[in-house]
Design a protein around this motif. Structure first.
Motif, short mmCIF file in Angstrom:
data_model
loop_
_atom_site.label_atom_id
_atom_site.label_comp_id
_atom_site.label_asym_id
_atom_site.label_seq_id
_atom_site.Cartn_x
_atom_site.Cartn_y
_atom_site.Cartn_z
N GLY A 27 0.78 -1.23 0.00
CA GLY A 27 0.00 0.00 0.00
C GLY A 27 0.81 1.28 0.00
O GLY A 27 0.26 2.36 0.24
N ALA A 28 2.11 1.18 -0.30
CA ALA A 28 2.96 2.36 -0.30
C ALA A 28 2.59 3.32 -1.42
O ALA A 28 2.01 2.92 -2.44
CB ALA A 28 4.42 1.95 -0.43
N ASP A 29 2.94 4.60 -1.24
CA ASP A 29 2.64 5.59 -2.28
C ASP A 29 3.74 5.61 -3.33
O ASP A 29 4.73 4.87 -3.25
CB ASP A 29 2.42 6.97 -1.66
CG ASP A 29 3.66 7.53 -0.97
OD1 ASP A 29 4.77 7.00 -1.16
OD2 ASP A 29 3.51 8.52 -0.21
N LEU A 30 3.57 6.48 -4.33
CA LEU A 30 4.48 6.52 -5.47
C LEU A 30 5.91 6.82 -5.04
O LEU A 30 6.87 6.19 -5.52
CB LEU A 30 3.99 7.58 -6.47
CG LEU A 30 4.62 7.58 -7.87
CD1 LEU A 30 4.35 6.28 -8.59
CD2 LEU A 30 4.06 8.76 -8.69
N ASP A 31 6.09 7.78 -4.14
CA ASP A 31 7.43 8.13 -3.68
C ASP A 31 8.11 6.95 -3.00
O ASP A 31 9.30 6.68 -3.23
CB ASP A 31 7.37 9.31 -2.70
CG ASP A 31 7.03 10.62 -3.37
OD1 ASP A 31 7.22 10.72 -4.60
OD2 ASP A 31 6.57 11.54 -2.67
N ALA A 32 7.38 6.24 -2.16
CA ALA A 32 7.96 5.14 -1.41
C ALA A 32 8.33 3.97 -2.32
O ALA A 32 9.35 3.32 -2.12
CB ALA A 32 7.00 4.68 -0.32
N VAL A 33 7.49 3.69 -3.30
CA VAL A 33 7.78 2.58 -4.22
C VAL A 33 9.00 2.91 -5.07
O VAL A 33 9.87 2.06 -5.29
CB VAL A 33 6.55 2.27 -5.10
CG1 VAL A 33 6.90 1.19 -6.13
CG2 VAL A 33 5.38 1.82 -4.23
N GLU A 34 9.08 4.15 -5.52
CA GLU A 34 10.26 4.57 -6.27
C GLU A 34 11.50 4.45 -5.40
O GLU A 34 12.55 3.94 -5.85
CB GLU A 34 10.10 6.01 -6.75
CG GLU A 34 11.31 6.53 -7.52
CD GLU A 34 11.16 7.99 -7.89
OE1 GLU A 34 11.79 8.42 -8.88
OE2 GLU A 34 10.44 8.73 -7.18
N ALA A 35 11.42 4.90 -4.16
CA ALA A 35 12.56 4.82 -3.25
C ALA A 35 12.98 3.38 -2.98
O ALA A 35 14.17 3.07 -2.84
CB ALA A 35 12.23 5.52 -1.94
N ALA A 36 12.01 2.47 -2.92
CA ALA A 36 12.31 1.06 -2.71
C ALA A 36 13.11 0.50 -3.87
O ALA A 36 14.07 -0.26 -3.68
CB ALA A 36 11.03 0.26 -2.51
N ALA A 37 12.72 0.87 -5.09
CA ALA A 37 13.45 0.41 -6.28
C ALA A 37 14.88 0.94 -6.28
O ALA A 37 15.84 0.20 -6.53
CB ALA A 37 12.73 0.84 -7.55
N VAL A 38 15.02 2.22 -5.98
CA VAL A 38 16.36 2.83 -5.94
C VAL A 38 17.21 2.20 -4.85
O VAL A 38 18.39 1.87 -5.06
CB VAL A 38 16.24 4.36 -5.74
CG1 VAL A 38 17.62 4.98 -5.52
CG2 VAL A 38 15.56 5.01 -6.94
N GLY A 39 16.63 1.99 -3.68
CA GLY A 39 17.37 1.40 -2.57
C GLY A 39 17.84 0.00 -2.86
O GLY A 39 18.93 -0.40 -2.42
N ALA A 40 17.06 -0.77 -3.61
CA ALA A 40 17.43 -2.14 -3.93
C ALA A 40 18.63 -2.21 -4.88
O ALA A 40 19.29 -3.25 -4.98
CB ALA A 40 16.24 -2.87 -4.56
N CYS A 41 18.92 -1.11 -5.56
CA CYS A 41 20.05 -1.07 -6.48
C CYS A 41 21.38 -0.81 -5.76
O CYS A 41 22.45 -1.12 -6.29
CB CYS A 41 19.85 0.01 -7.53
SG CYS A 41 18.37 -0.21 -8.54
N GLU A 42 21.29 -0.24 -4.57
CA GLU A 42 22.51 0.15 -3.85
C GLU A 42 23.27 -1.09 -3.39
O GLU A 42 22.74 -1.93 -2.69
CB GLU A 42 22.14 1.02 -2.66
CG GLU A 42 21.52 2.35 -3.06
CD GLU A 42 21.02 3.15 -1.87
OE1 GLU A 42 21.14 2.65 -0.73
OE2 GLU A 42 20.50 4.26 -2.07
N GLY A 43 24.52 -1.19 -3.81
CA GLY A 43 25.35 -2.32 -3.44
C GLY A 43 25.25 -3.51 -4.38
O GLY A 43 25.99 -4.48 -4.23
#
Length: 279
Positions: free
Chosen positions: A132-148
Motif C-alpha cells: 500500500g505504499a505511495d508513489l514516492d515510497a515505491v520509487e525509493a524502494a526500487a532505488v534502494g534495492a540497487c545500492e550495493g
C-alpha cells in the motif's frame, strides 16, 4: 491497484512475477525481429557461432504508452517503471517519452543494472506497492534495492561488446584482447574492466574470489545477499562455479541462462555473477 511496477525483459522475470509488468525488447537475427524470451540462449549462441547477423532493439515509446494506459484502465493510480542501465540501452528513453503522455503519473528508474539485480529491484518495488505504499515510497524502494548490487562478467571475447557499442571503459583492453581473458564489471551502469587474466581457468577462479569478497562486504554492512550465476552456452562452467560458490557462501546460487538480448552483446561462453542485496 494503487501503484504498479513495470520493468523490461532484461530483468529475466519472464512474463512477469508478483505483479510486475514486463515490456520486452527485441532480438534481431539475420534481419528477423523476435521478442526477447522467445529465442533460447542455445539458439542464439548457435547463430552467433555461425556468424549470423545478431542485434537488438529497444521497445518503442508507443509500446510503453500502451502498457501504461492499460494499467491505468485497470485501476493503477501511479506507475514505477524500473529499467536496465541507460548507458546500455535506449529502453529508458522510450519509457520516459511514454511517461509524458501517460494518463497516470510514471516514475522512471534508471537502475544502472541488468539481469537478476534489475529483477530484484523491480520485485522489491512491487512488494512495497503491494503493502500500500505511495508513489514516492515505491520509487525509493526500487532505488534502494540497487545500492550495493554487483554484476561481474567473464567474456570469452570483447568483440561482441565492441560490435554492439556497449563496451564502455573496457575498450582500453581491445588492443591486448588476444593475450588476455578479461574480467569486467558493471560500474555506474557502464561495462568497465576489472582485472586482466591470462587464461580462462584463472579468470574463472578470480571471478569466484571476487564474487565472494564482494558478497562478504555486503554481509559485513549488515545486508543479506542473493547470488546468481548467469551464462550463455556455458552450462557446465556455470554449474561448477555455482557449486564452488555454494560451498563458500552457504546458499546455492541460482543458475540462469542469459536472455537473448543480453547474450547478443556478450557472446557465447560468457559467465556472470550477480549480487542482489536485501534492504
Amino acid at each position: 491497484m494503487g501503484i504498479v511496477v513495470v520493468t523490461d525483459s532484461t530483468a529475466g522475470l519472464g512474463s512477469g512475477r508478483e505483479g510486475v509488468t514486463v515490456v520486452p525488447l527485441q532480438v534481431v537475427v539475420d534481419g528477423r525481429s523476435q521478442t526477447d524470451g522467445t529465442v533460447s540462449g542455445a539458439d542464439l549462441a548457435a547463430a552467433m557461432r555461425k556468424r549470423r547477423q545478431v542485434s537488438t532493439s529497444r521497445p518503442t515509446p508507443h509500446l510503453f504508452l500502451c502498457e501504461y494506459e492499460r494499467l491505468a484502465e485497470e485501476g493503477a493510480e501511479g506507475i514505477v517503471s524500473v529499467h536496465l542501465s541507460s548507458a546500455l540501452s535506449g529502453t529508458i528513453d522510450a519509457a520516459r517519452s511514454a511517461a509524458v503522455d501517460s494518463p497516470v503519473p510514471v516514475r522512471v528508474v534508471d537502475t544502472g543494472l541488468i539481469a537478476a539485480p534489475l529483477g530484484n529491484a523491480a520485485l522489491v518495488a512491487a512488494r512495497c506497492a503491494a503493502e500500500g505504499a505511495d508513489l514516492d515510497a515505491v520509487e525509493a524502494a526500487a532505488v534502494g534495492a540497487c545500492e550495493g548490487a554487483e554484476v561481474l562478467l567473464y567474456v570469452d571475447t570483447l568483440e561482441h561488446l565492441r560490435r554492439g557499442g556497449r563496451i564502455g571503459g573496457a575498450r582500453a583492453l581491445l588492443g591486448s584482447a588476444l593475450a588476455i581473458k578479461p574480467i569486467l564489471e558493471l560500474r555506474g551502469g557502464v561495462v568497465e574492466p576489472l582485472e586482466r587474466v591470462r587464461t580462462a581457468g584463472k579468470a574463472l577462479a578470480r571471478l569466484e574470489v571476487l564474487s565472494l569478497e564482494r558478497a562478504q562486504a555486503l554481509r559485513d554492512a549488515g545486508r543479506e545477499v542473493s547470488i546468481s550465476v548467469l551464462h550463455l552456452d556455458a552450462q557446465e562452467r556455470a554449474d561448477a562455479l555455482a557449486g564452488r560458490l555454494a560451498g563458500q557462501h552457504g546458499e546455492p546460487p541460482e543458475v540462469v541462462e542469459l536472455g537473448a538480448v543480453i547474450g547478443a552483446h556478450v557472446g557465447p561462453g560468457t559467465l556472470a555473477v550477480t549480487l542482489s542485496p536485501s534492504a
